[in-house]
Motif scaffolding. Structure first.
Motif, PDB file in Angstrom:
ATOM      1  N   GLY A 130      -3.815  29.062  52.395  1.00 52.95           N
ATOM      2  CA  GLY A 130      -4.629  29.680  53.425  1.00 52.95           C
ATOM      3  C   GLY A 130      -3.861  30.684  54.263  1.00 52.95           C
ATOM      4  O   GLY A 130      -2.644  30.587  54.410  1.00 52.95           O
ATOM      5  N   HIS A 131      -4.579  31.655  54.787  1.00 50.68           N
ATOM      6  CA  HIS A 131      -3.973  32.629  55.689  1.00 50.68           C
ATOM      7  C   HIS A 131      -5.083  33.325  56.460  1.00 50.68           C
ATOM      8  O   HIS A 131      -6.244  33.346  56.050  1.00 50.68           O
ATOM      9  CB  HIS A 131      -3.131  33.649  54.906  1.00 50.68           C
ATOM     10  N   TRP A 132      -4.713  33.917  57.611  1.00 55.06           N
ATOM     11  CA  TRP A 132      -5.680  34.594  58.464  1.00 55.06           C
ATOM     12  C   TRP A 132      -5.773  36.076  58.107  1.00 55.06           C
ATOM     13  O   TRP A 132      -4.764  36.716  57.798  1.00 55.06           O
ATOM     14  CB  TRP A 132      -5.283  34.453  59.933  1.00 55.06           C
ATOM     15  N   VAL A 133      -6.986  36.607  58.146  1.00 56.84           N
ATOM     16  CA  VAL A 133      -7.215  38.026  57.871  1.00 56.84           C
ATOM     17  C   VAL A 133      -8.128  38.593  58.955  1.00 56.84           C
ATOM     18  O   VAL A 133      -8.936  37.864  59.550  1.00 56.84           O
ATOM     19  CB  VAL A 133      -7.847  38.251  56.481  1.00 56.84           C
ATOM     20  N   HIS A 134      -8.002  39.886  59.212  1.00 56.35           N
ATOM     21  CA  HIS A 134      -8.895  40.531  60.170  1.00 56.35           C
ATOM     22  C   HIS A 134     -10.254  40.755  59.528  1.00 56.35           C
ATOM     23  O   HIS A 134     -10.346  41.302  58.417  1.00 56.35           O
ATOM     24  CB  HIS A 134      -8.310  41.864  60.625  1.00 56.35           C
ATOM     25  N   ALA A 135     -11.304  40.358  60.217  1.00 55.59           N
ATOM     26  CA  ALA A 135     -12.645  40.529  59.679  1.00 55.59           C
ATOM     27  C   ALA A 135     -12.961  42.002  59.452  1.00 55.59           C
ATOM     28  O   ALA A 135     -13.636  42.362  58.486  1.00 55.59           O
ATOM     29  CB  ALA A 135     -13.664  39.896  60.633  1.00 55.59           C
ATOM     30  N   GLN A 136     -12.476  42.861  60.328  1.00 58.27           N
ATOM     31  CA  GLN A 136     -12.739  44.294  60.191  1.00 58.27           C
ATOM     32  C   GLN A 136     -12.117  44.841  58.914  1.00 58.27           C
ATOM     33  O   GLN A 136     -12.716  45.650  58.211  1.00 58.27           O
ATOM     34  CB  GLN A 136     -12.187  45.038  61.404  1.00 58.27           C
ATOM     35  N   CYS A 137     -10.897  44.390  58.575  1.00 58.61           N
ATOM     36  CA  CYS A 137     -10.234  44.872  57.367  1.00 58.61           C
ATOM     37  C   CYS A 137     -10.955  44.403  56.102  1.00 58.61           C
ATOM     38  O   CYS A 137     -10.858  45.037  55.052  1.00 58.61           O
ATOM     39  CB  CYS A 137      -8.784  44.407  57.328  1.00 58.61           C
ATOM     40  N   MET A 138     -11.671  43.292  56.195  1.00 56.83           N
ATOM     41  CA  MET A 138     -12.377  42.757  55.034  1.00 56.83           C
ATOM     42  C   MET A 138     -13.793  43.314  54.908  1.00 56.83           C
ATOM     43  O   MET A 138     -14.552  42.895  54.033  1.00 56.83           O
ATOM     44  CB  MET A 138     -12.435  41.218  55.117  1.00 56.83           C
ATOM     45  N   ASP A 139     -14.178  44.252  55.786  1.00 53.15           N
ATOM     46  CA  ASP A 139     -15.512  44.878  55.751  1.00 53.15           C
ATOM     47  C   ASP A 139     -16.635  43.849  55.811  1.00 53.15           C
ATOM     48  O   ASP A 139     -17.633  43.947  55.107  1.00 53.15           O
ATOM     49  CB  ASP A 139     -15.676  45.732  54.484  1.00 53.15           C
ATOM     50  N   LEU A 140     -16.456  42.846  56.649  1.00 50.27           N
ATOM     51  CA  LEU A 140     -17.495  41.825  56.792  1.00 50.27           C
ATOM     52  C   LEU A 140     -18.590  42.315  57.738  1.00 50.27           C
ATOM     53  O   LEU A 140     -18.295  42.863  58.805  1.00 50.27           O
ATOM     54  CB  LEU A 140     -16.902  40.531  57.353  1.00 50.27           C
ATOM     55  N   ALA A 141     -19.836  42.112  57.353  1.00 53.00           N
ATOM     56  CA  ALA A 141     -20.938  42.381  58.268  1.00 53.00           C
ATOM     57  C   ALA A 141     -20.891  41.356  59.388  1.00 53.00           C
ATOM     58  O   ALA A 141     -20.430  40.225  59.204  1.00 53.00           O
ATOM     59  CB  ALA A 141     -22.261  42.307  57.527  1.00 53.00           C
ATOM     60  N   GLU A 142     -21.389  41.746  60.562  1.00 52.94           N
ATOM     61  CA  GLU A 142     -21.299  40.832  61.697  1.00 52.94           C
ATOM     62  C   GLU A 142     -22.075  39.556  61.449  1.00 52.94           C
ATOM     63  O   GLU A 142     -21.644  38.465  61.834  1.00 52.94           O
ATOM     64  CB  GLU A 142     -21.787  41.525  62.967  1.00 52.94           C
ATOM     65  N   ARG A 143     -23.212  39.677  60.776  1.00 58.04           N
ATOM     66  CA  ARG A 143     -24.000  38.472  60.473  1.00 58.04           C
ATOM     67  C   ARG A 143     -23.193  37.537  59.574  1.00 58.04           C
ATOM     68  O   ARG A 143     -23.198  36.320  59.761  1.00 58.04           O
ATOM     69  CB  ARG A 143     -25.312  38.880  59.796  1.00 58.04           C
ATOM     70  N   THR A 144     -22.488  38.117  58.588  1.00 53.98           N
ATOM     71  CA  THR A 144     -21.658  37.289  57.700  1.00 53.98           C
ATOM     72  C   THR A 144     -20.513  36.641  58.466  1.00 53.98           C
ATOM     73  O   THR A 144     -20.195  35.468  58.260  1.00 53.98           O
ATOM     74  CB  THR A 144     -21.099  38.157  56.563  1.00 53.98           C
ATOM     75  N   LEU A 145     -19.910  37.401  59.354  1.00 55.71           N
ATOM     76  CA  LEU A 145     -18.816  36.862  60.159  1.00 55.71           C
ATOM     77  C   LEU A 145     -19.286  35.674  60.990  1.00 55.71           C
ATOM     78  O   LEU A 145     -18.626  34.636  61.047  1.00 55.71           O
ATOM     79  CB  LEU A 145     -18.254  37.957  61.058  1.00 55.71           C
ATOM     80  N   ILE A 146     -20.432  35.809  61.639  1.00 57.34           N
ATOM     81  CA  ILE A 146     -20.957  34.718  62.459  1.00 57.34           C
ATOM     82  C   ILE A 146     -21.288  33.513  61.589  1.00 57.34           C
ATOM     83  O   ILE A 146     -21.000  32.359  61.943  1.00 57.34           O
ATOM     84  CB  ILE A 146     -22.203  35.194  63.232  1.00 57.34           C
ATOM     85  N   HIS A 147     -21.882  33.763  60.397  1.00 56.29           N
ATOM     86  CA  HIS A 147     -22.241  32.666  59.495  1.00 56.29           C
ATOM     87  C   HIS A 147     -20.996  31.897  59.053  1.00 56.29           C
ATOM     88  O   HIS A 147     -20.975  30.656  59.058  1.00 56.29           O
ATOM     89  CB  HIS A 147     -22.978  33.224  58.278  1.00 56.29           C
ATOM     90  N   LEU A 148     -19.943  32.613  58.702  1.00 55.18           N
ATOM     91  CA  LEU A 148     -18.721  31.952  58.241  1.00 55.18           C
ATOM     92  C   LEU A 148     -18.011  31.218  59.368  1.00 55.18           C
ATOM     93  O   LEU A 148     -17.258  30.276  59.128  1.00 55.18           O
ATOM     94  CB  LEU A 148     -17.777  32.981  57.620  1.00 55.18           C
ATOM     95  N   SER A 149     -18.235  31.653  60.592  1.00 53.44           N
ATOM     96  CA  SER A 149     -17.561  31.033  61.734  1.00 53.44           C
ATOM     97  C   SER A 149     -18.277  29.794  62.234  1.00 53.44           C
ATOM     98  O   SER A 149     -17.723  29.046  63.034  1.00 53.44           O
ATOM     99  CB  SER A 149     -17.443  32.051  62.873  1.00 53.44           C
ATOM    100  N   GLU A 150     -19.502  29.582  61.785  1.00 52.49           N
ATOM    101  CA  GLU A 150     -20.301  28.475  62.348  1.00 52.49           C
ATOM    102  C   GLU A 150     -19.909  27.128  61.778  1.00 52.49           C
ATOM    103  O   GLU A 150     -20.006  26.116  62.443  1.00 52.49           O
ATOM    104  CB  GLU A 150     -21.794  28.741  62.111  1.00 52.49           C
ATOM    105  N   GLY A 151     -19.514  27.088  60.515  1.00 50.09           N
ATOM    106  CA  GLY A 151     -19.210  25.803  59.906  1.00 50.09           C
ATOM    107  C   GLY A 151     -17.875  25.815  59.212  1.00 50.09           C
ATOM    108  O   GLY A 151     -16.997  26.629  59.500  1.00 50.09           O
TER     109      GLY A 151
END
Length: 527
Positions: free
Chosen positions: A451-472
């Motif tokens: 595992g490792h941390w990545v910037h969501a912006q660098c991964m081109d994640l949509a905000e809805r996807t980012l929120i979904h992945l952060s919820e659980g």
């Protein structure tokens, strides 16, 4: 020698065992705070302003072309000049512990690029090494020698974590002596070469090192393998001809048994050794003068300062060299009182006030501190958030805006990292990208491997996807690992079989009546 108690007006919790002090043209700067830099001082370096026995820490600033300098405790530091005659100097920083208990193997070069009556601007550059690169370590020394118009760094000793094959959950932070190799480091070309000298049998840590022209003197130190503090004195001479360097070691008489001592220089030919330990839990209260006459070293005891009862009775002490014959010392506070400070601080003046300022040169030796086994341990929960804009202190104020109350809502993730090859998140230019961001970049955890941390912006994640992945506890794989991890897709959910209600066991109008025994059998069958 005179001893004065120092009061600290702000940020006293930052001063913990293992810090370093750097002296640039008479101005002292604090480096190696406890915990990661916080948004009130994104650089983690403070002006160490002592006036009338009162200390105030003022955040320092770095130029925009500087690399990130993590707070490192127990690193090796030394002064580097272009030549012996040069007045302008830089500081070399190597190794040390980060707040999350990792060891650094990097070399940083600190220099002053701007100065006015209110602030100093630093530039920090990371130097890549090739060749025999020293492993990550702490409690070692690095010095600079000058020979035939050339200069070279000399690195020796220290401790490192045991090999990865031996590291288990129970022994994860177990350390061992580094091999007794001497490394020559060319700061101009970034080359490192290792030398094995038969006179050096132990990888001593927390020793005292003194650089004199083309020679390094190593005395004291602690060997974990033997649990001893040998009273050895080594002379390592480095000759730098046009060809390969020549390195020779000589064992000299007259050494002292001490570890974690602090070295300060009082004039061009004289040093003072203060503090340290002579046994595991026994401080060394004697001070020594190290003098050089006709290129010969002499070590003798000197009159000790009038140590206070608190200093005499404390089990540990630590500190660093302020330059110009001054030493900053700290001891644990009296925890019997509810309102006591964690540490009390003193300044020891080893040089006479009438010594010529031109004679007060700075030492090139390691500013060692107490043994980490006796120090306050690092905690996994320590703050290591680094955020805020680097130019947030570019104004003409007095930098008195640091407030530890602002740190309550910081998280436990290092945000200013290079998360992937195409990462373009810059500490100096970062602005919020998602609506959920306030003062730091959004990050997401890639589940591949360890595992490792990545910037969501660098991964081109949509905000809805980012929120979904952060919820659980969803598994996410970054762009570099998503193809590798496709076989690890979570299986589709299988719906459970529905249990028929008991009333359906007797159908109305069917003419069939089930006996109690059949009903019991059918219940077990459907269950």
């Amino acid at each position: 020698m005179s001893l004065q108690m120092i009061t600290v007006s702000n940020n006293i919790a930052l001063i913990q065992p293992g810090f370093s002090l750097m002296n640039f043209d008479g101005q002292v700067f604090f480096f190696g705070q406890k915990g990661w830099p916080k948004r009130s001082c994104p650089t983690g370096v403070f002006h160490f302003d002592v006036k009338h026995n009162h200390l105030k820490l003022k955040p320092a600033v770095f130029s925009k072309d500087s690399c990130y300098l993590p707070p490192l405790r127990y690193p090796a530091t030394c002064i580097f000049r272009g030549s012996l005659e040069s007045e302008k100097h830089q500081y070399i920083i190597h190794g040390g512990k980060t707040p999350n208990n990792e060891l650094s193997d990097k070399i940083y070069i600190m220099s002053v690029v701007g100065k006015n009556n209110k602030k100093v601007t630093f530039r920090c550059m990371e130097k890549d090494l090739v060749g025999d690169v020293p492993e990550a370590r702490y409690g070692h020394s690095i010095d600079v020698v000058y020979s035939r118009g050339k200069s070279m760094g000399v690195l020796f000793g220290g401790r490192s974590y045991i090999t990865s094959a031996q590291r288990t959950t129970e022994k994860w932070n177990s350390v061992a002596d580094c091999l007794p190799h001497v490394f020559l480091v060319d700061f101009e070309f970034g080359c490192s070469t290792s030398y094995i000298l038969p006179e050096l049998q132990d990888g001593l840590s927390f020793h005292v090192s003194i650089a004199r022209n083309d020679t390094i003197y190593i005395l004291g130190g602690h060997s974990l393998a033997n649990n001893i503090r040998p009273a050895n004195l080594y002379s390592i001479k480095v000759d730098l001809p046009l060809g390969s360097p020549a390195v020779n070691c000589t064992v000299l008489p007259g050494g002292i048994s001490v570890s974690s001592a602090i070295l300060t220089q009082t004039n061009s030919d004289e040093f003072v050794i203060v503090g340290g330990y002579q046994l595991e839990n026994q401080k060394r209260m004697v001070c020594n003068i190290v003098s050089f006459v006709d290129n010969k070293i002499e070590i003798r005891e000197m009159e000790t300062p009038d140590w206070t009862p608190d200093i005499k009775h404390s089990k540990i002490w630590f500190g660093s060299n302020m330059g110009n014959g001054n030493v900053f010392l700290g001891i644990p506070g009296d925890n019997k009182q509810a309102a006591s400070e964690a540490f009390y601080f003193y300044m020891l003046k080893c040089a006479e006030d009438d010594v010529n300022e031109d004679q007060k040169t700075l030492t090139n030796s390691q500013t060692s501190t107490e043994d980490p086994g006796d120090s306050t341990p690092f905690e996994d929960s320590e703050e290591f958030c680094f955020s805020a804009e680097a130019n947030s202190f570019d104004g003409d104020d007095e930098f008195d805006t640091y407030n530890e109350d602002d740190e309550e809502d910081e998280s436990e993730t290092g945000y200013w990292i290079t998360c992937c090859a195409t990462c373009d998140v810059d500490i100096n230019t970062w602005v919020p990208f998602y609506s959920t961001e306030l003062n730091k970049p959004a990050m997401i955890y890639c589940s591949h491997g360890d595992g490792h941390w990545v910037h969501a912006q660098c991964m081109d994640l949509a905000e809805r996807t980012l929120i979904h992945l952060s919820e659980g506890s969803n598994k996410y794989y970054c762009n570099e690992h998503v193809k590798i991890a496709r076989a690890l897709q979570t299986p589709k959910r299988v719906l459970p079989l529905k249990k028929p209600p008991l009333k359906s066991l007797h159908k109305k109008g069917s003419g069939k009546i089930f006996t109690p025994a059949k009903k019991s059998f059918l219940r077990r069958l459907f269950d």
